[in-house]
Design an enzyme around this catalytic site. Structure first.
Site, PDB file in Angstrom:
ATOM      1  CB  CYS A  78     -10.668  -0.004  -6.516  1.00  0.00           C
ATOM      2  SG  CYS A  78     -10.928   1.292  -7.746  1.00  0.00           S
ATOM      3  NE  ARG A  90     -10.375  14.581  -3.438  1.00  0.00           N
ATOM      4  CZ  ARG A  90     -11.601  14.161  -3.117  1.00  0.00           C
ATOM      5  NH1 ARG A  90     -12.552  15.032  -2.856  1.00  0.00           N
ATOM      6  NH2 ARG A  90     -11.876  12.878  -3.068  1.00  0.00           N
ATOM      7  CD  GLN A 103     -21.718  14.051   0.140  1.00  0.00           C
ATOM      8  OE1 GLN A 103     -20.681  14.439   0.686  1.00  0.00           O
ATOM      9  NE2 GLN A 103     -22.545  13.183   0.713  1.00  0.00           N
ATOM     10  N   GLY A 119       4.923  -7.562  -2.966  1.00  0.00           N
ATOM     11  CA  GLY A 119       5.740  -6.374  -2.734  1.00  0.00           C
ATOM     12  C   GLY A 119       6.538  -6.466  -1.451  1.00  0.00           C
ATOM     13  CG  HIS A 159      13.303  -2.193   0.097  1.00  0.00           C
ATOM     14  ND1 HIS A 159      12.538  -3.250   0.505  1.00  0.00           N
ATOM     15  CD2 HIS A 159      12.444  -1.154  -0.027  1.00  0.00           C
ATOM     16  CE1 HIS A 159      11.272  -2.874   0.620  1.00  0.00           C
ATOM     17  NE2 HIS A 159      11.195  -1.597   0.291  1.00  0.00           N
ATOM     18  CD  GLN A 194       9.496  -5.616  -4.820  1.00  0.00           C
ATOM     19  OE1 GLN A 194       9.081  -5.279  -3.711  1.00  0.00           O
ATOM     20  NE2 GLN A 194       9.418  -4.823  -5.880  1.00  0.00           N
ATOM     21  CB  CYS A 196      -6.908   3.807 -12.412  1.00  0.00           C
ATOM     22  SG  CYS A 196      -5.925   4.355 -11.000  1.00  0.00           S
ATOM     23  CB  ALA A 237     -24.936   4.631  -3.325  1.00  0.00           C
ATOM     24  CB  CYS A 261      -5.732   0.663  -4.128  1.00  0.00           C
ATOM     25  SG  CYS A 261      -4.751   1.783  -5.150  1.00  0.00           S
TER      26      CYS A 261
END
Length: 688
Positions: free
Chosen positions: A375, A446, A436, A74, A187, A117, A361, A409, A367
């Protein structure tokens, strides 16, 4: 050349070989084996601007996992006055060629195509980075996000940069790549194209044809440097969606000019601008809280007009969204970059009929943090040189593994231990697993967080791992099970400790869980810069409270990614909340049947007493150590985890004494994030 698709390709129950995502696509001489790609991004693994072992292994895993094309690098820099400011590659030096040769050989060996790229940042650069050269642009207008005020380019600058693009493309071809793409948008090429950033009155400004001139010169130089057997594309904006910018129709006309002049073989379509944090977080790289695949419709309309293959990536996070986009002719290649950061083997699973096993995802944008490409719930990504995405069955004896705690965990520890082939049982004191995350997923934007829990529960069910909820385990209960390994993922309790008045406060957990009613006038104190305090403030405001929000940090949600901070800032604006920054909560006292919160401004050093009905405190958590202390004397390792072998994800040293192996992971050690908790699980359980 565009391959046609069956009109009924999205019908339920379709067999994997007929899936539109698994159909090949031919662009000139190159045939891509399916319709899923990873788009270019600065993954944070380069070394001195070069794609060395970790960088290559990160992409190679996706190739092993079946993707068709990896567009890496990138914003790879073509010249010295486009400096490395977010860990780009340096395609302005021949030193990169041997790295590209090794990279392309490895990717081709796995059946994947490879492109880079290449770009010049223009005003998006930093005049104080690299060689401390002034930034350059078509006009001397400052970019909001990166702050530089560039030099207006003269034709000598233009000629130099055009040649630099050609030389960079030549290096990519010599490196064995299948092609490259340039980058317009914010850009340098895009700065010439957009009337917002191009105020010139010479042959490079004014009319659309003039504003396209620089892009045409760049692509002509690239064609001359690489010949006819090398693909050239452009990441191109289909609508700037900003006042005075290029609208959809003008973007189409510019694309048609490029097409008519033979400049490109494909377009990689994006939407909006990228010169502000809001534009990056909501338009270029939308995450959690944004709709899935938000720009597929305008991209599809663009594709109908340009007559060339069109790639696209913007929160195409799941295979269903990608399948729709391809089957309906909206895109030719679905860019699932972040989805493959979560699961680099998603294509392989799709082809094998195991789509339900793809790790989702959730758009958490971890990320995009300084720790990229990590991730939030795949701690192996970016660590391919030391960890494996495929957990191999143990070659040793099958062990009895008891895991206490069903947060992220504990769930990850159970999953990996089961994949190793051990006899695994998980115990959770609460009525549901998730820890949590169950609280975090209740926020306004969220909710997708729950995918972390749901995927692991499904994987444990598939492997037959018993999950016992409402099971508060004491030391005797655990030792009676005769375990070989005990892993404590018991988390922690809210840290509400103040020098005075801790007993008068409630925690953010109390408010978010609904266990404590919200007061009328409340103070929310944020001592971590994480999600809980904003979430509690949101809940209190929604309950009708008057909320004062104080944070020890300089900015709201300081510890989070820029996209998450943007989301919380936007939410606070909608709620009418104005954070007080650089402020510490010193004490809470009773005063006139109410509470008095004493705040200290860290800059002015002035104290302020704020009368409230309720003080809500967020200072992270502290481990619950009682169970660990009760078990460690009976353990073979006295509860000690050897950190040298732990970091290498190697087997722990053999203990000299009898007993079970005992370890703590996640918040049972200290208050950290989800990624850190699950990395603990991977490191301790992978070598079991």
């Amino acid at each position: 050349m565009l391959d046609s698709l069956e009109p009924n390709a999205t019908s339920p129950g379709i067999s994997p070989p007929k899936d539109p995502l698994l159909q090949p696509l031919t662009i000139r001489h190159l045939t891509l084996r399916n319709r899923i790609m990873s788009t270019s991004h600065a993954c944070g693994l380069e070394v001195g601007g070069m794609p060395q072992e970790a960088y290559q292994r990160y992409h190679l895993e996706k190739a092993k996992g079946g993707l068709a094309l990896s567009m890496f690098g990138g914003s790879s820099n073509v010249d010295r006055d486009s400096p490395n400011i977010f860990r780009q590659l340096n395609v302005g030096s021949d030193a990169i060629i041997p790295h590209l040769q090794q990279f392309s050989e490895r990717m081709h060996g796995e059946g994947a195509a490879l492109m880079c790229q290449i770009s010049h940042l223009g005003r998006r650069g930093d005049p104080y980075a690299g060689d401390w050269l002034t930034t350059i642009a078509p006009s001397p207008l400052r970019e909001t996000l990166h702050r530089s005020i560039p030099k207006e380019m003269d034709e000598h600058d233009i000629d130099r940069v055009v040649k630099a693009y050609g030389a960079a493309a030549r290096r990519c071809k010599e490196g064995g790549l299948d092609g490259i793409e340039t980058l317009s948008a914010g850009h340098l090429i895009g700065q010439f194209l957009s009337p917002v950033t191009n105020r010139r009155t010479d042959r490079f400004g004014g009319s659309l044809e003039n504003r396209c001139r620089f892009a045409l010169m760049v692509h002509e130089a690239i064609r001359q440097a690489t010949g006819g057997d090398f693909l050239v594309g452009i990441r191109f904006v289909v609508d700037e969606a900003t006042p005075g910018g290029m609208d959809f129709d003008e973007c189409v006309r510019a694309a048609q000019i490029l097409t008519q002049n033979g400049a490109v073989d494909f377009f990689n379509a994006i939407y909006g601008t990228m010169d502000t944090t809001r534009a990056l977080a909501e338009e270029n790289m939308p995450g959690m809280g944004s709709p899935l695949a938000p720009w597929v419709e305008p991209v599809g309309a663009f594709r109908r007009e340009v007559g060339l293959p069109v790639f696209h990536a913007a929160r195409i996070s799941d295979l269903a969204s990608a399948r729709f986009a391809v089957a309906e002719g909206k895109v030719d290649m679905a860019g699932m970059t972040r989805a493959q950061i979560a699961d680099p083997h998603m294509v392989e699973k799709l082809a094998a009929g195991r789509e339900d096993q793809v790790r989702p995802c959730i758009g958490a944008t971890h990320c995009q943090s300084p720790y990229r490409p990590s991730c939030l719930h795949n701690p192996v990504t970016g660590r391919e040189t030391t960890l494996s995405h495929v957990t191999a069955p143990t070659k040793g004896r099958k062990r009895k593994v008891v895991i206490v705690g069903g947060g992220p965990a504990g769930l990850e520890a159970a999953r990996i231990s089961a994949e190793r082939g051990h006899d695994v049982t998980l115990y959770e004191a609460a009525a549901d697993v998730g820890g949590q995350i169950l609280l975090g997923a209740t926020g306004s934007w969220r909710r997708d967080l729950i995918g972390i829990v749901e995927w692991r529960v499904a994987e444990l069910e598939r492997r037959g791992v018993p999950i016992h909820t409402n099971s508060y385990m004491e030391a005797g209960d655990i030792t009676a099970l005769g375990p070989d390994v005990v892993i404590l993922a018991t988390g922690g309790l809210p840290q509400v400790d103040l020098s005075e008045g801790s007993e008068l406060c409630v925690s953010t957990w109390d408010i978010v869980s609904g266990q404590t009613p919200v007061g009328r006038d409340v103070l929310v104190y944020d001592g971590t810069g994480r999600h809980p305090a904003p979430l509690a403030a949101e809940r209190a405001k929604e309950a009708g409270a008057n909320v004062t929000y104080a944070t020890i940090d300089a900015n709201l949600a300081e510890e989070l990614t820029y996209a998450e901070r943007l989301r919380w800032k936007k939410r606070f604006l909608s709620l009418g909340l104005q954070p007080i920054s650089d402020t510490r909560l010193l004490a809470v006292r009773r005063r006139d049947n109410r509470l008095e919160a004493v705040l200290l401004n860290e800059i002015s050093r002035q104290e302020t007493a704020v009368p409230v009905d309720q003080v809500i405190v967020e200072q992270g958590s502290i481990p619950m150590n009682e169970l660990f202390e009760a078990l460690r004397t009976a353990s073979s390792n006295e509860g000690v985890t050897d950190i040298e072998t732990f970091v290498r994800a190697a087997p722990q040293p053999m203990a000299a004494r009898d007993g079970f192996e005992l370890h703590r992971i996640g918040d049972a050690l200290s208050s950290r994030n989800i990624h850190a908790a699950m990395l603990d699980a991977v490191r301790i359980c992978s070598p079991l």
